[in-house]
Design a protein around this motif. Structure first.
Motif, PDB file in Angstrom:
ATOM      1  N   ILE A  15      71.902 -21.791 150.593  1.00 11.03           N
ATOM      2  CA  ILE A  15      73.021 -21.789 149.645  1.00 11.03           C
ATOM      3  C   ILE A  15      74.229 -21.081 150.256  1.00 11.03           C
ATOM      4  CG2 ILE A  15      73.814 -20.861 147.430  1.00 11.03           C
ATOM      5  CD1 ILE A  15      70.960 -21.311 146.372  1.00 11.03           C
ATOM      6  N   GLY A  16      73.982 -19.958 150.925  1.00  7.86           N
ATOM      7  CA  GLY A  16      75.084 -19.238 151.560  1.00  7.86           C
ATOM      8  C   GLY A  16      75.796 -20.079 152.600  1.00  7.86           C
ATOM      9  N   GLY A  17      75.032 -20.851 153.359  1.00  7.94           N
ATOM     10  CA  GLY A  17      75.636 -21.717 154.366  1.00  7.94           C
ATOM     11  C   GLY A  17      76.499 -22.804 153.750  1.00  7.94           C
ATOM     12  N   VAL A  18      76.004 -23.401 152.668  1.00 12.77           N
ATOM     13  CA  VAL A  18      76.782 -24.448 151.989  1.00 12.77           C
ATOM     14  C   VAL A  18      78.057 -23.869 151.387  1.00 12.77           C
ATOM     15  CG1 VAL A  18      76.782 -26.112 150.090  1.00 12.77           C
ATOM     16  CG2 VAL A  18      74.747 -25.853 151.521  1.00 12.77           C
ATOM     17  N   LEU A  19      77.954 -22.694 150.768  1.00  7.09           N
ATOM     18  CA  LEU A  19      79.138 -22.069 150.170  1.00  7.09           C
ATOM     19  C   LEU A  19      80.184 -21.737 151.225  1.00  7.09           C
ATOM     20  CD1 LEU A  19      77.538 -19.666 147.515  1.00  7.09           C
ATOM     21  CD2 LEU A  19      78.731 -21.827 147.107  1.00  7.09           C
ATOM     22  N   THR A  20      79.740 -21.283 152.392  1.00  7.62           N
ATOM     23  CA  THR A  20      80.680 -20.997 153.483  1.00  7.62           C
ATOM     24  C   THR A  20      81.415 -22.258 153.903  1.00  7.62           C
ATOM     25  OG1 THR A  20      79.338 -19.148 154.301  1.00  7.62           O
ATOM     26  CG2 THR A  20      80.895 -20.138 155.848  1.00  7.62           C
ATOM     27  N   ALA A  21      80.681 -23.350 154.030  1.00  2.92           N
ATOM     28  CA  ALA A  21      81.304 -24.624 154.404  1.00  2.92           C
ATOM     29  C   ALA A  21      82.292 -25.090 153.338  1.00  2.92           C
ATOM     30  CB  ALA A  21      80.232 -25.686 154.628  1.00  2.92           C
ATOM     31  N   MET A  22      81.949 -24.882 152.084  1.00  2.97           N
ATOM     32  CA  MET A  22      82.836 -25.290 151.002  1.00  2.97           C
ATOM     33  C   MET A  22      84.094 -24.417 150.948  1.00  2.97           C
ATOM     34  SD  MET A  22      80.064 -26.200 147.997  1.00  2.97           S
ATOM     35  CE  MET A  22      81.293 -26.885 146.894  1.00  2.97           C
ATOM     36  N   ARG A  23      83.941 -23.152 151.301  1.00  2.00           N
ATOM     37  CA  ARG A  23      85.125 -22.295 151.373  1.00  2.00           C
ATOM     38  C   ARG A  23      86.080 -22.798 152.453  1.00  2.00           C
ATOM     39  NH1 ARG A  23      82.268 -16.299 151.487  1.00  2.00           N
ATOM     40  NH2 ARG A  23      81.197 -16.445 149.458  1.00  2.00           N
ATOM     41  N   ASP A  24      85.519 -23.128 153.604  1.00  2.00           N
ATOM     42  CA  ASP A  24      86.346 -23.646 154.694  1.00  2.00           C
ATOM     43  C   ASP A  24      87.051 -24.931 154.276  1.00  2.00           C
ATOM     44  OD1 ASP A  24      85.506 -21.518 156.242  1.00  2.00           O
ATOM     45  OD2 ASP A  24      83.932 -22.665 157.272  1.00  2.00           O
TER      46      ASP A  24
END
Length: 312
Positions: free
Chosen positions: A14-23
Motif C-alpha cells: 500500500i505504501g508503494g502504491v501511495l508513493t506512486a500516486m503522490r508522484d
C-alpha cells in the motif's frame, strides 16, 4: 507469524502504491500552479490528458483505500477476538476440561499458568505495533494531501478570481480573437479539470480522517484491554512506552500517565464505526462477520464505570 508477514507485506504494498500516486499528482498540480501564475490557460491537449489521467486514477485510488480499510477492519476484529478471549478466560479449554476429569488440582494449575502467560499481553502489544504502523501510513498520506490541497486550492481561487483577465487575453486586444462562445468553451473545461483535482484531494483527505478516527478509537479500546489483561495476569506494562509507538504517542502517553478515561468512549466509537461503515460498507460488513456478528463489539465491564484506568 503468517498474519504478521501478511500485514507487513500489505503495508509495504500500500505504501508503494501511495508513493506512486503522490508522484502522479505532480504534473496536474504544477499545471494548475503555472496557469494561476501566468493566467494563460493550458492547451486543450494538456487539459485532455490531465482529465483522462484523473478519471483513470479513480479505480486505483478506490482500490488502495479499500485495501487500507480492510487492514483497519482486520485490526478491529483481532482486538474484539482478544477481548472475547479475556471475557471467557475463566472457561476451561478442551485440554483443561480433559485434565479435570483426572485431577481438579491439575486443571486449576493449568488454568493459573494460562492466566499468568505473557502470550495475551504479547499479542496485544503486537496489535498495538500494527496499529501504530498503519496510523503512520495514513497520517503521512493525509499530511501530504493536506499540503497539496492547500496549494492547489489557493491556485484555483487565484485562477477563478482572475477569470476576467484570462477572458480578455482570449478575446484579444480588439475583442475579436475569440467569440464569447469560444471563450466559454475554452475556460470552463479548464476550470472543471482543476476543480476535479481539488475535489479529489478533498475526498482523499476526508477518507484519511475517517480511517484515522476509527484507528484512534480502536487504539483506546486496545489500550484499556491491555490494562485489564495486565492486571488480571499480574504483569506490568513497563514495555508500553510512548516512544515505541510514535504515531500513537498521545494515546499511549495518556494511558501510561493514567489519563485514558472511559468517559464518552462508547459514543466516540459509535461515531467512528458509523462513519467507517458509510464510507466502506463492504469492509465494515466483513469486520462484523469476522467478529461473529456481536452487536456493538467489545464493551468494557460495568465495574469500571467512568473511572480513570490508571497504570501502576
Amino acid at each position: 507469524m503468517a498474519a504478521l508477514k501478511n500485514f507487513d507485506s500489505e503495508i509495504e504494498r500500500i505504501g508503494g502504491v501511495l508513493t506512486a500516486m503522490r508522484d502522479a499528482l505532480g504534473p496536474a498540480c504544477i499545471l494548475l500552479a503555472e496557469t494561476a501564475r501566468g493566467l494563460i490557460l493550458p492547451d486543450e491537449e494538456s487539459l485532455a490528458a490531465e482529465a483522462e489521467r484523473l478519471a483513470a486514477e479513480m479505480p486505483e485510488r478506490q482500490a488502495i483505500e479499500a485495501a487500507t480499510a480492510r487492514l483497519v477492519a482486520d485490526l478491529a476484529t483481532e482486538i474484539d477476538v482478544s477481548a472475547r478471549e479475556f471475557d471467557n478466560r475463566d472457561l476451561p479449554t478442551r485440554l483443561e476440561t480433559l485434565i479435570g476429569y483426572m485431577s481438579r488440582a491439575a486443571k486449576h494449575r493449568r488454568q493459573q499458568a494460562r492466566w499468568r502467560s505473557p502470550a495475551p499481553l504479547n499479542r496485544l502489544a503486537e496489535l498495538l505495533r500494527r496499529t501504530d504502523r498503519l496510523a503512520g501510513l495514513v497520517k503521512s498520506e493525509r499530511d501530504f494531501l493536506i499540503g497539496r490541497r492547500r496549494e492547489s486550492e489557493g491556485d484555483l481561487v487565484t485562477l477563478i478570481d482572475h477569470r476576467p483577465e484570462i477572458v480578455e487575453k482570449l478575446r484579444g486586444e480588439d475583442g475579436t480573437a475569440m467569440t464569447g462562445l469560444d471563450v466559454v468553451g475554452h475556460t470552463e473545461p479548464a476550470i472543471k479539470v482543476f476543480q476535479d483535482l481539488v475535489a479529489g484531494l478533498n475526498a482523499r483527505v476526508g477518507t484519511c480522517n475517517i480511517l484515522l478516527h476509527k484507528l484512534i478509537t480502536d487504539t483506546e479500546n486496545l489500550l484499556i484491554l491491555y490494562r485489564m489483561v495486565a492486571d488480571a495476569s499480574g504483569r506490568g506494562d513497563a514495555g508500553l512506552k510512548p516512544e515505541l509507538f510514535p504515531h500513537l504517542a498521545p494515546e499511549v502517553e495518556r494511558f501510561s500517565n493514567g489519563m485514558l478515561t472511559l468517559h464518552g468512549l462508547d459514543r466516540r466509537r459509535y461515531r467512528a464505526d458509523q462513519a467507517f461503515a458509510e464510507r466502506f460498507p463492504a469492509e465494515a460488513a466483513g469486520e462484523a462477520a469476522d467478529a461473529g456478528g456481536r452487536a456493538g463489539g467489545f464493551r468494557l465491564p460495568t465495574i469500571f464505570g467512568f473511572k480513570v484506568i490508571r497504570s501502576r
